[in-house]
Design a protein around this motif. Structure first.
Motif, PDB file in Angstrom:
ATOM      1  N   VAL A  38      -2.757 -10.825  51.152  1.00 28.11           N
ATOM      2  CA  VAL A  38      -4.113 -11.336  50.789  1.00 28.11           C
ATOM      3  C   VAL A  38      -5.145 -10.173  51.296  1.00 28.11           C
ATOM      4  CG1 VAL A  38      -5.934 -13.096  51.455  1.00 28.11           C
ATOM      5  CG2 VAL A  38      -3.769 -13.883  51.391  1.00 28.11           C
ATOM      6  N   GLU A  39      -5.980  -9.771  50.266  1.00 27.48           N
ATOM      7  CA  GLU A  39      -6.859  -8.642  50.449  1.00 27.48           C
ATOM      8  C   GLU A  39      -8.105  -8.987  50.737  1.00 27.48           C
ATOM      9  OE1 GLU A  39      -3.983  -7.559  46.839  1.00 27.48           O
ATOM     10  OE2 GLU A  39      -5.104  -9.213  47.574  1.00 27.48           O
ATOM     11  N   SER A  40      -9.026  -8.203  51.257  1.00 29.16           N
ATOM     12  CA  SER A  40     -10.356  -8.819  51.552  1.00 29.16           C
ATOM     13  C   SER A  40     -11.090  -7.203  51.774  1.00 29.16           C
ATOM     14  CB  SER A  40     -10.558  -9.600  52.849  1.00 29.16           C
ATOM     15  OG  SER A  40     -10.121  -8.840  53.788  1.00 29.16           O
ATOM     16  N   GLY A  41     -12.520  -7.379  51.984  1.00 25.87           N
ATOM     17  CA  GLY A  41     -13.357  -6.058  52.385  1.00 25.87           C
ATOM     18  C   GLY A  41     -13.787  -5.426  50.857  1.00 25.87           C
ATOM     19  N   GLY A  42     -13.485  -5.843  49.731  1.00 28.42           N
ATOM     20  CA  GLY A  42     -14.144  -5.393  48.485  1.00 28.42           C
ATOM     21  C   GLY A  42     -15.746  -5.820  48.418  1.00 28.42           C
ATOM     22  N   GLY A  43     -16.393  -5.201  47.648  1.00 25.88           N
ATOM     23  CA  GLY A  43     -17.657  -5.446  47.390  1.00 25.88           C
ATOM     24  C   GLY A  43     -18.497  -4.482  46.501  1.00 25.88           C
ATOM     25  N   SER A  44     -19.830  -4.681  46.640  1.00 22.15           N
ATOM     26  CA  SER A  44     -20.516  -3.588  45.936  1.00 22.15           C
ATOM     27  C   SER A  44     -21.217  -2.635  46.603  1.00 22.15           C
ATOM     28  CB  SER A  44     -21.542  -4.406  45.032  1.00 22.15           C
ATOM     29  OG  SER A  44     -20.846  -5.146  43.899  1.00 22.15           O
ATOM     30  N   VAL A  45     -21.071  -1.362  46.289  1.00 16.39           N
ATOM     31  CA  VAL A  45     -21.814   0.004  47.153  1.00 16.39           C
ATOM     32  C   VAL A  45     -22.244   0.776  46.179  1.00 16.39           C
ATOM     33  CG1 VAL A  45     -19.598   0.915  47.391  1.00 16.39           C
ATOM     34  CG2 VAL A  45     -21.152   1.302  48.961  1.00 16.39           C
ATOM     35  N   GLN A  46     -23.127   1.732  46.582  1.00 14.84           N
ATOM     36  CA  GLN A  46     -23.772   2.752  45.833  1.00 14.84           C
ATOM     37  C   GLN A  46     -22.844   3.920  46.058  1.00 14.84           C
ATOM     38  OE1 GLN A  46     -27.785   3.183  46.845  1.00 14.84           O
ATOM     39  NE2 GLN A  46     -28.396   2.139  44.948  1.00 14.84           N
ATOM     40  N   SER A  47     -22.955   4.831  45.184  1.00 12.27           N
ATOM     41  CA  SER A  47     -22.128   5.975  44.916  1.00 12.27           C
ATOM     42  C   SER A  47     -22.440   6.896  46.410  1.00 12.27           C
ATOM     43  CB  SER A  47     -22.564   6.814  43.721  1.00 12.27           C
ATOM     44  OG  SER A  47     -21.572   8.205  43.639  1.00 12.27           O
ATOM     45  N   GLY A  48     -21.223   7.181  46.826  1.00 16.86           N
ATOM     46  CA  GLY A  48     -21.416   7.953  48.217  1.00 16.86           C
ATOM     47  C   GLY A  48     -21.213   6.930  49.473  1.00 16.86           C
ATOM     48  N   GLY A  49     -21.001   5.825  49.128  1.00 15.67           N
ATOM     49  CA  GLY A  49     -21.000   4.643  50.381  1.00 15.67           C
ATOM     50  C   GLY A  49     -19.467   4.583  50.675  1.00 15.67           C
ATOM     51  N   SER A  50     -19.177   3.546  51.587  1.00 21.70           N
ATOM     52  CA  SER A  50     -17.867   3.490  52.242  1.00 21.70           C
ATOM     53  C   SER A  50     -17.812   1.924  52.013  1.00 21.70           C
ATOM     54  CB  SER A  50     -18.036   4.174  53.706  1.00 21.70           C
ATOM     55  OG  SER A  50     -18.041   5.222  53.759  1.00 21.70           O
ATOM     56  N   LEU A  51     -16.372   1.672  51.997  1.00 21.80           N
ATOM     57  CA  LEU A  51     -15.821   0.367  52.253  1.00 21.80           C
ATOM     58  C   LEU A  51     -14.395   0.593  52.807  1.00 21.80           C
ATOM     59  CD1 LEU A  51     -16.358  -1.512  48.750  1.00 21.80           C
ATOM     60  CD2 LEU A  51     -17.749  -1.939  50.911  1.00 21.80           C
ATOM     61  N   LYS A  52     -14.090  -0.476  53.646  1.00 20.23           N
ATOM     62  CA  LYS A  52     -12.617  -0.712  54.276  1.00 20.23           C
ATOM     63  C   LYS A  52     -11.970  -1.947  53.802  1.00 20.23           C
ATOM     64  CE  LYS A  52     -10.042  -0.407  58.458  1.00 20.23           C
ATOM     65  NZ  LYS A  52     -10.144   0.022  59.891  1.00 20.23           N
ATOM     66  N   LEU A  53     -11.036  -1.660  53.102  1.00 19.30           N
ATOM     67  CA  LEU A  53     -10.243  -2.912  52.411  1.00 19.30           C
ATOM     68  C   LEU A  53      -9.204  -3.051  53.559  1.00 19.30           C
ATOM     69  CD1 LEU A  53      -9.776  -1.778  48.824  1.00 19.30           C
ATOM     70  CD2 LEU A  53     -11.633  -2.935  49.796  1.00 19.30           C
ATOM     71  N   SER A  54      -8.922  -4.713  53.667  1.00 18.08           N
ATOM     72  CA  SER A  54      -7.743  -5.229  54.437  1.00 18.08           C
ATOM     73  C   SER A  54      -6.937  -5.808  53.535  1.00 18.08           C
ATOM     74  CB  SER A  54      -8.296  -5.890  55.680  1.00 18.08           C
ATOM     75  OG  SER A  54      -9.129  -5.205  56.410  1.00 18.08           O
ATOM     76  N   CYS A  55      -5.627  -5.825  54.121  1.00 20.56           N
ATOM     77  CA  CYS A  55      -4.549  -6.951  53.605  1.00 20.56           C
ATOM     78  C   CYS A  55      -3.663  -7.392  54.494  1.00 20.56           C
ATOM     79  CB  CYS A  55      -3.726  -6.064  52.661  1.00 20.56           C
ATOM     80  SG  CYS A  55      -2.530  -6.979  52.079  1.00 20.56           S
ATOM     81  N   VAL A  56      -3.638  -8.619  54.537  1.00 22.68           N
ATOM     82  CA  VAL A  56      -2.845  -9.303  55.720  1.00 22.68           C
ATOM     83  C   VAL A  56      -1.524 -10.022  54.948  1.00 22.68           C
ATOM     84  CG1 VAL A  56      -2.529 -11.120  57.482  1.00 22.68           C
ATOM     85  CG2 VAL A  56      -4.674  -9.647  57.029  1.00 22.68           C
ATOM     86  N   GLY A  57      -0.336  -9.598  55.436  1.00 23.10           N
ATOM     87  CA  GLY A  57       0.891 -10.294  54.819  1.00 23.10           C
ATOM     88  C   GLY A  57       1.470 -11.291  55.741  1.00 23.10           C
ATOM     89  N   SER A  58       2.082 -12.091  54.930  1.00 24.80           N
ATOM     90  CA  SER A  58       2.862 -13.356  55.702  1.00 24.80           C
ATOM     91  C   SER A  58       4.183 -13.672  54.584  1.00 24.80           C
ATOM     92  CB  SER A  58       2.072 -14.419  55.948  1.00 24.80           C
ATOM     93  OG  SER A  58       1.511 -14.927  54.457  1.00 24.80           O
ATOM     94  N   GLY A  59       5.145 -14.064  55.263  1.00 19.90           N
ATOM     95  CA  GLY A  59       6.370 -14.403  54.457  1.00 19.90           C
ATOM     96  C   GLY A  59       7.343 -13.457  54.437  1.00 19.90           C
ATOM     97  N   LEU A  60       7.031 -12.110  54.941  1.00 23.50           N
ATOM     98  CA  LEU A  60       7.755 -11.021  54.857  1.00 23.50           C
ATOM     99  C   LEU A  60       7.735 -10.451  56.058  1.00 23.50           C
ATOM    100  CD1 LEU A  60       6.146  -8.217  52.543  1.00 23.50           C
ATOM    101  CD2 LEU A  60       4.806 -10.058  53.973  1.00 23.50           C
ATOM    102  N   SER A  61       8.837  -9.518  56.385  1.00 17.02           N
ATOM    103  CA  SER A  61       9.058  -8.741  57.635  1.00 17.02           C
ATOM    104  C   SER A  61       7.957  -7.692  57.188  1.00 17.02           C
ATOM    105  CB  SER A  61      10.386  -8.306  57.810  1.00 17.02           C
ATOM    106  OG  SER A  61      11.038  -9.322  58.226  1.00 17.02           O
ATOM    107  N   PHE A  62       6.885  -7.721  57.496  1.00 15.88           N
ATOM    108  CA  PHE A  62       5.710  -6.741  57.079  1.00 15.88           C
ATOM    109  C   PHE A  62       5.965  -5.491  57.809  1.00 15.88           C
ATOM    110  CE2 PHE A  62       1.844  -5.651  55.508  1.00 15.88           C
ATOM    111  CZ  PHE A  62       1.095  -4.809  56.504  1.00 15.88           C
ATOM    112  N   SER A  63       6.400  -5.201  59.039  1.00 19.13           N
ATOM    113  CA  SER A  63       6.789  -3.973  59.704  1.00 19.13           C
ATOM    114  C   SER A  63       7.975  -3.162  59.158  1.00 19.13           C
ATOM    115  CB  SER A  63       6.987  -4.266  61.379  1.00 19.13           C
ATOM    116  OG  SER A  63       8.189  -4.788  61.465  1.00 19.13           O
ATOM    117  N   ALA A  64       8.590  -3.874  58.301  1.00 24.79           N
ATOM    118  CA  ALA A  64       9.731  -3.387  57.652  1.00 24.79           C
ATOM    119  C   ALA A  64       9.522  -2.619  56.386  1.00 24.79           C
ATOM    120  CB  ALA A  64      10.993  -4.098  57.504  1.00 24.79           C
ATOM    121  N   TRP A  65       8.494  -2.911  55.568  1.00 27.23           N
ATOM    122  CA  TRP A  65       8.173  -2.549  54.304  1.00 27.23           C
ATOM    123  C   TRP A  65       7.189  -1.444  54.286  1.00 27.23           C
ATOM    124  CZ3 TRP A  65       9.646  -4.871  49.688  1.00 27.23           C
ATOM    125  CH2 TRP A  65      10.628  -5.724  49.755  1.00 27.23           C
TER     126      TRP A  65
END
Length: 120
Positions: free
Chosen positions: A4-31
């Motif tokens: 599940v991703e989050s953190g997107g949005g609208s921003v002006q050129s030159g700006g910053s965003l930080k996207l996040s993704c949380v995983g479940s149902g898999l051994s995340f640390s192994a992938w």
């Protein structure tokens, strides 16, 4: 498996965003995990990949020096810090569990995405 991703949005050129993704149902640390994106009317494009222990991080040429991939295995989380954004970065961004080459769009599991819109 859910990514599940989050953190997107609208921003002006030159700006910053930080996207996040949380995983479940898999051994995340192994992938090995990656970010891929799809701009309107275009195909899927590889952005960045990170190995399970973060010892290898690879970036597409067009984001080198601007984007930083990271992860927190304790939180089953993947991140993409995006700085100096450009209008051409406008796309739906997906996190994915890697399959195949690190610098490819191949994946085994993928989230539904989060939209990033950069206005000039």
């Amino acid at each position: 498996v859910q990514l599940v991703e989050s953190g997107g949005g609208s921003v002006q050129s030159g700006g910053s965003l930080k996207l996040s993704c949380v995983g479940s149902g898999l051994s995340f640390s192994a992938w090995t995990m990656k970010w891929v994106r799809q701009a309107p009317g275009k195909g899927l494009e590889w952005v960045s990949t990170i190995t399970p222990t973060s010892d290898i991080r690879e970036y597409a040429e067009f984001v080198k020096g601007r984007f930083t991939i990271s992860r927190d295995n304790a939180k089953n989380a993947l991140y993409l810090q995006m700085d100096s954004l450009k209008s051409e970065d406008t796309a739906m961004y997906f996190c994915a569990a890697n399959s195949g080459a690190y610098d490819s769009v191949s994946y085994l599991y993928r989230g539904r995405g989060t939209q990033v819109t950069v206005s000039s």
